[in-house]
Design a protein around this motif. Structure first.
Motif, PDB file in Angstrom:
ATOM      1  N   TYR A 369       0.821  -1.210   0.000  1.00 28.94           N
ATOM      2  CA  TYR A 369       0.000   0.000   0.000  1.00 28.94           C
ATOM      3  C   TYR A 369       0.859   1.266   0.000  1.00 28.94           C
ATOM      4  CZ  TYR A 369      -3.372  -3.557   1.297  1.00 28.94           C
ATOM      5  OH  TYR A 369      -4.141  -4.692   1.308  1.00 28.94           O
ATOM      6  N   LYS A 370       2.138   1.146   0.307  1.00 34.20           N
ATOM      7  CA  LYS A 370       3.011   2.310   0.328  1.00 34.20           C
ATOM      8  C   LYS A 370       3.350   2.757  -1.087  1.00 34.20           C
ATOM      9  CE  LYS A 370       7.332   3.978   2.423  1.00 34.20           C
ATOM     10  NZ  LYS A 370       6.769   4.849   3.467  1.00 34.20           N
ATOM     11  N   TYR A 371       3.662   1.798  -1.958  1.00 37.68           N
ATOM     12  CA  TYR A 371       4.078   2.138  -3.321  1.00 37.68           C
ATOM     13  C   TYR A 371       3.036   1.757  -4.382  1.00 37.68           C
ATOM     14  CZ  TYR A 371       8.560   2.704  -0.997  1.00 37.68           C
ATOM     15  OH  TYR A 371       9.558   3.107  -0.152  1.00 37.68           O
ATOM     16  N   GLY A 372       1.973   1.104  -3.980  1.00 39.35           N
ATOM     17  CA  GLY A 372       0.950   0.729  -4.947  1.00 39.35           C
ATOM     18  C   GLY A 372      -0.445   1.082  -4.482  1.00 39.35           C
ATOM     19  N   TRP A 373      -0.575   2.209  -3.769  1.00 41.86           N
ATOM     20  CA  TRP A 373      -1.868   2.558  -3.168  1.00 41.86           C
ATOM     21  C   TRP A 373      -2.920   2.852  -4.231  1.00 41.86           C
ATOM     22  CZ3 TRP A 373      -3.968   7.429  -4.003  1.00 41.86           C
ATOM     23  CH2 TRP A 373      -3.112   8.384  -4.548  1.00 41.86           C
ATOM     24  N   GLN A 374      -2.527   3.430  -5.361  1.00 45.64           N
ATOM     25  CA  GLN A 374      -3.515   3.729  -6.406  1.00 45.64           C
ATOM     26  C   GLN A 374      -4.107   2.453  -6.978  1.00 45.64           C
ATOM     27  OE1 GLN A 374      -1.320   6.307  -9.099  1.00 45.64           O
ATOM     28  NE2 GLN A 374      -2.291   8.122  -8.215  1.00 45.64           N
ATOM     29  N   ALA A 375      -3.278   1.454  -7.229  1.00 45.15           N
ATOM     30  CA  ALA A 375      -3.776   0.185  -7.755  1.00 45.15           C
ATOM     31  C   ALA A 375      -4.696  -0.500  -6.759  1.00 45.15           C
ATOM     32  CB  ALA A 375      -2.602  -0.720  -8.113  1.00 45.15           C
ATOM     33  N   HIS A 376      -4.427  -0.348  -5.472  1.00 42.68           N
ATOM     34  CA  HIS A 376      -5.249  -1.011  -4.471  1.00 42.68           C
ATOM     35  C   HIS A 376      -6.548  -0.259  -4.188  1.00 42.68           C
ATOM     36  CE1 HIS A 376      -1.445  -3.167  -3.680  1.00 42.68           C
ATOM     37  NE2 HIS A 376      -2.205  -4.096  -3.126  1.00 42.68           N
ATOM     38  N   LYS A 377      -6.654   0.985  -4.657  1.00 44.82           N
ATOM     39  CA  LYS A 377      -7.920   1.702  -4.502  1.00 44.82           C
ATOM     40  C   LYS A 377      -9.023   1.001  -5.292  1.00 44.82           C
ATOM     41  CE  LYS A 377      -7.977   6.127  -4.972  1.00 44.82           C
ATOM     42  NZ  LYS A 377      -7.708   7.506  -5.491  1.00 44.82           N
ATOM     43  N   ARG A 378      -8.650   0.328  -6.352  1.00 45.26           N
ATOM     44  CA  ARG A 378      -9.634  -0.379  -7.183  1.00 45.26           C
ATOM     45  C   ARG A 378      -9.673  -1.873  -6.866  1.00 45.26           C
ATOM     46  NH1 ARG A 378      -6.441   2.792 -10.429  1.00 45.26           N
ATOM     47  NH2 ARG A 378      -5.314   0.960 -11.214  1.00 45.26           N
ATOM     48  N   TRP A 379      -9.139  -2.227  -5.697  1.00 44.53           N
ATOM     49  CA  TRP A 379      -8.998  -3.657  -5.367  1.00 44.53           C
ATOM     50  C   TRP A 379     -10.355  -4.341  -5.192  1.00 44.53           C
ATOM     51  CZ3 TRP A 379      -5.180  -7.131  -5.297  1.00 44.53           C
ATOM     52  CH2 TRP A 379      -5.419  -8.341  -4.661  1.00 44.53           C
ATOM     53  N   LYS A 380     -10.461  -5.508  -5.784  1.00 44.73           N
ATOM     54  CA  LYS A 380     -11.635  -6.367  -5.596  1.00 44.73           C
ATOM     55  C   LYS A 380     -11.126  -7.758  -5.256  1.00 44.73           C
ATOM     56  CE  LYS A 380     -14.820  -3.913  -8.684  1.00 44.73           C
ATOM     57  NZ  LYS A 380     -15.712  -4.034  -9.864  1.00 44.73           N
ATOM     58  N   GLU A 381     -11.512  -8.232  -4.076  1.00 43.94           N
ATOM     59  CA  GLU A 381     -11.003  -9.522  -3.631  1.00 43.94           C
ATOM     60  C   GLU A 381     -11.570 -10.655  -4.472  1.00 43.94           C
ATOM     61  OE1 GLU A 381     -14.590  -8.590  -1.019  1.00 43.94           O
ATOM     62  OE2 GLU A 381     -12.907  -7.536  -1.966  1.00 43.94           O
ATOM     63  N   LEU A 382     -10.799 -11.735  -4.579  1.00 48.35           N
ATOM     64  CA  LEU A 382     -11.243 -12.923  -5.297  1.00 48.35           C
ATOM     65  C   LEU A 382     -11.754 -13.941  -4.285  1.00 48.35           C
ATOM     66  CD1 LEU A 382      -8.343 -13.432  -7.875  1.00 48.35           C
ATOM     67  CD2 LEU A 382     -10.564 -12.382  -8.261  1.00 48.35           C
ATOM     68  N   HIS A 383     -12.937 -14.460  -4.537  1.00 48.26           N
ATOM     69  CA  HIS A 383     -13.502 -15.467  -3.649  1.00 48.26           C
ATOM     70  C   HIS A 383     -13.456 -16.828  -4.337  1.00 48.26           C
ATOM     71  CE1 HIS A 383     -14.975 -12.631  -0.652  1.00 48.26           C
ATOM     72  NE2 HIS A 383     -15.359 -11.856  -1.658  1.00 48.26           N
ATOM     73  N   SER A 384     -13.136 -17.832  -3.561  1.00 48.58           N
ATOM     74  CA  SER A 384     -13.079 -19.188  -4.103  1.00 48.58           C
ATOM     75  C   SER A 384     -13.722 -20.123  -3.092  1.00 48.58           C
ATOM     76  CB  SER A 384     -11.630 -19.597  -4.371  1.00 48.58           C
ATOM     77  OG  SER A 384     -11.564 -20.885  -4.936  1.00 48.58           O
ATOM     78  N   SER A 385     -15.017 -20.291  -3.187  1.00 48.97           N
ATOM     79  CA  SER A 385     -15.758 -21.057  -2.196  1.00 48.97           C
ATOM     80  C   SER A 385     -15.451 -22.547  -2.270  1.00 48.97           C
ATOM     81  CB  SER A 385     -17.266 -20.843  -2.397  1.00 48.97           C
ATOM     82  OG  SER A 385     -17.640 -21.219  -3.719  1.00 48.97           O
ATOM     83  N   ASP A 386     -15.023 -23.012  -3.460  1.00 47.76           N
ATOM     84  CA  ASP A 386     -14.789 -24.440  -3.605  1.00 47.76           C
ATOM     85  C   ASP A 386     -13.364 -24.837  -3.225  1.00 47.76           C
ATOM     86  OD1 ASP A 386     -13.694 -23.058  -5.677  1.00 47.76           O
ATOM     87  OD2 ASP A 386     -14.038 -24.623  -7.176  1.00 47.76           O
ATOM     88  N   LEU A 387     -12.559 -23.858  -2.815  1.00 45.59           N
ATOM     89  CA  LEU A 387     -11.180 -24.155  -2.461  1.00 45.59           C
ATOM     90  C   LEU A 387     -11.120 -24.508  -0.988  1.00 45.59           C
ATOM     91  CD1 LEU A 387      -8.271 -24.200  -3.552  1.00 45.59           C
ATOM     92  CD2 LEU A 387      -8.026 -21.881  -2.661  1.00 45.59           C
ATOM     93  N   GLY A 388     -10.713 -25.710  -0.678  1.00 47.69           N
ATOM     94  CA  GLY A 388     -10.667 -26.161   0.702  1.00 47.69           C
ATOM     95  C   GLY A 388      -9.512 -25.553   1.459  1.00 47.69           C
ATOM     96  N   LYS A 389      -9.644 -25.531   2.746  1.00 49.01           N
ATOM     97  CA  LYS A 389      -8.583 -25.035   3.604  1.00 49.01           C
ATOM     98  C   LYS A 389      -7.406 -26.014   3.572  1.00 49.01           C
ATOM     99  CE  LYS A 389     -10.825 -21.466   5.306  1.00 49.01           C
ATOM    100  NZ  LYS A 389     -10.381 -20.082   5.140  1.00 49.01           N
TER     101      LYS A 389
END
Length: 471
Positions: A369-389
């Motif tokens: 977030y220090k050097y890539g804060w602009q890119a992370h402003k548009r961050w959308k997390e990826l969800h993977s419900s079928d991926l087991g722990k």
């Protein structure tokens, strides 16, 4: 106040006579012909009735033997011509043998002429024959030592030795720190640093790895492991420490020489004796699948002096000492817009990889977030419900992690991912073997010395991101 009083007694009082049963317990690390460089010895108080009666006033250091210059050996291993042996002065030998005594005290003892050396002189015996006799004479700090010379310190230095303290860690904390260790030999210890743990202490840092290593990774050594390089607090991976002052000096020299050489001469075609490979997950993709970044770095102050950051410097001529070089290659990319990179820093500048990725390649590292804060402003997390722990995650869930570390969360499936930068592989000279070879023969050939290859697995949050992008 106690330390001041003891220091005054050492510097101003005449050394007291030796009291039976009050032997000095000064720890030293010296090399002997039949032992490794990492053996430990004990200094003793001299009280030989056949010697001068004044001997009882002194603490005797081990006899000087030909020693190794750690800095010179490090340069030699790094490919710079330099002799591995060096002239040993009296003050250097005392500092080597007495690492627990304050340097300022040792220097004052020399200035006040309270340090002695055993010298051999010719005397006449009762029957008129000339015989060798050992005498104690004052020695200056910069006087050179000959093989077999012994140095004597005032007996009162014993009172300045730090008392053995209980380990500041709980059993759970000690077990955790020791579980990070994945390689150990007589010269070095390598640990897989977890993300979120500071390497060195500072403002706002309560527990750091250098402090914890001294408490948990010393084992049967009297010296504590010493840092020889750094990792950012939020990054993870291989952290190498020297187990003795000598091995740490060798490693310091290797890291310093390779950094300076890369900055000054650029990239050559010869095999580098020190290699570091990081894995990073970045946002976006570089224009070329591999390449060499050569861009100088400098520090700028931001937020009205409240903080600072590293950035690319336009006028490289004024920043030669901060030149930074990084090799990179693409490991793999995904349809989600992320790319796995392998980064090999030829120099060791602060935040070098993070700035080169963000400002040169235009692909900031995930979680930076220090050097890539602009890119992370548009961050959308990826969800993977079928991926087991993973089994590792289940293990961490069942056990609480000491020091308040959160090693389970931070993958790209979450809103605020952790920094995805990990020192995965390091190749360096076998310092332990080099020291043993030089001890046996100062003219030994180190060109055929085998290298150590250290590999550290990805932290849990990066492994989970890898699994998500490859599922």
């Amino acid at each position: 106040m106690v330390y001041t009083e003891l220091l005054r007694r050492v510097l101003l009082q005449v050394p007291r006579k030796f009291v039976p049963g009050r032997a000095a317990r000064l720890a030293v690390s010296v090399s002997q012909p039949h032992q490794s460089h990492y053996s430990t010895k004990t200094l003793t108080s001299t009280n030989d009735n056949n010697d001068n009666s004044k001997r009882g006033k002194w603490v005797t250091l081990p006899p000087f033997t030909t020693t190794i210059s750690g800095a010179a050996l490090g340069k030699q291993l790094a490919g710079v011509s330099s002799g591995a042996t060096a002239e040993m002065t009296a003050v250097k030998w005392v500092l080597r043998c007495c690492p627990e005594l304050p340097r300022s005290l040792i220097q004052k003892l020399f200035r006040l002429r309270q340090v002695r050396r055993e010298s051999s002189v010719m005397e006449s015996s009762d029957n008129g024959d000339q015989v060798h006799a050992a005498k104690l004479k004052r020695v200056a700090a910069k006087d050179s030592l000959n093989s077999g010379d012994r140095i004597f310190l005032p007996n009162t230095v014993q009172e300045l030795l730090p008392k053995k303290q209980d380990c500041p860690c709980t059993e759970e904390e000690m077990n955790f720190i020791q579980s990070l260790e994945f390689y150990k030999d007589p010269a070095i210890i390598a640990i897989n640093k977890p993300p979120g743990m500071a390497v060195q202490g500072g403002i706002g840092i309560k527990r750091s790895l250098d402090e914890l290593a001294a408490a948990c990774l010393t084992y049967d050594y009297l010296e504590s492991p010493r840092l020889v390089h750094r990792l950012d607090r939020d990054s993870s991976g291989i952290l190498v420490m020297g187990r003795t002052q000598l091995s740490a000096t060798v490693l310091h020299s290797i890291f310093r020489v390779k950094t300076f050489g890369a900055s000054k001469d650029g990239l050559d075609n010869e095999k580098r004796i020190l290699q570091r490979r990081y894995w990073a997950l970045v946002i976006g993709s570089p224009r070329r699948p591999n390449g060499l970044i050569s861009a100088p770095l400098g520090k700028v102050v931001v937020d009205n002096g409240k903080s600072d950051r590293i950035t690319i410097v336009d006028n490289a001529q004024n920043m030669l000492s901060q030149h930074a070089i990084t090799e990179y290659r693409v490991i793999g990319s995904s349809s989600h817009g992320y790319t796995w990179l392998e980064l090999s820093p030829l120099t060791g500048r602060k935040h070098q990889l993070r700035v080169h990725c963000a400002e040169v390649l235009g692909t900031p590292i995930v979680g930076d977030y220090k050097y890539g804060w602009q890119a992370h402003k548009r961050w959308k997390e990826l969800h993977s419900s079928d991926l087991g722990k993973s089994s590792n995650e289940k293990l961490f869930k069942e056990k609480s992690i000491p020091f308040g570390l959160d090693l389970e969360n931070g993958s790209i499936s979450e809103k605020q991912p952790r920094l995805h930068l990990h020192c995965k592989e390091m190749v360096l000279p076998d310092v332990s073997q080099a020291l043993q070879n030089v001890q046996l023969s100062s003219d030994c050939d180190l060109s055929k010395l085998e290298s150590l290859k250290l590999v550290a697995p990805l932290p849990l949050h990066m492994q989970r991101s890898w699994d998500i992008l490859n599922s």
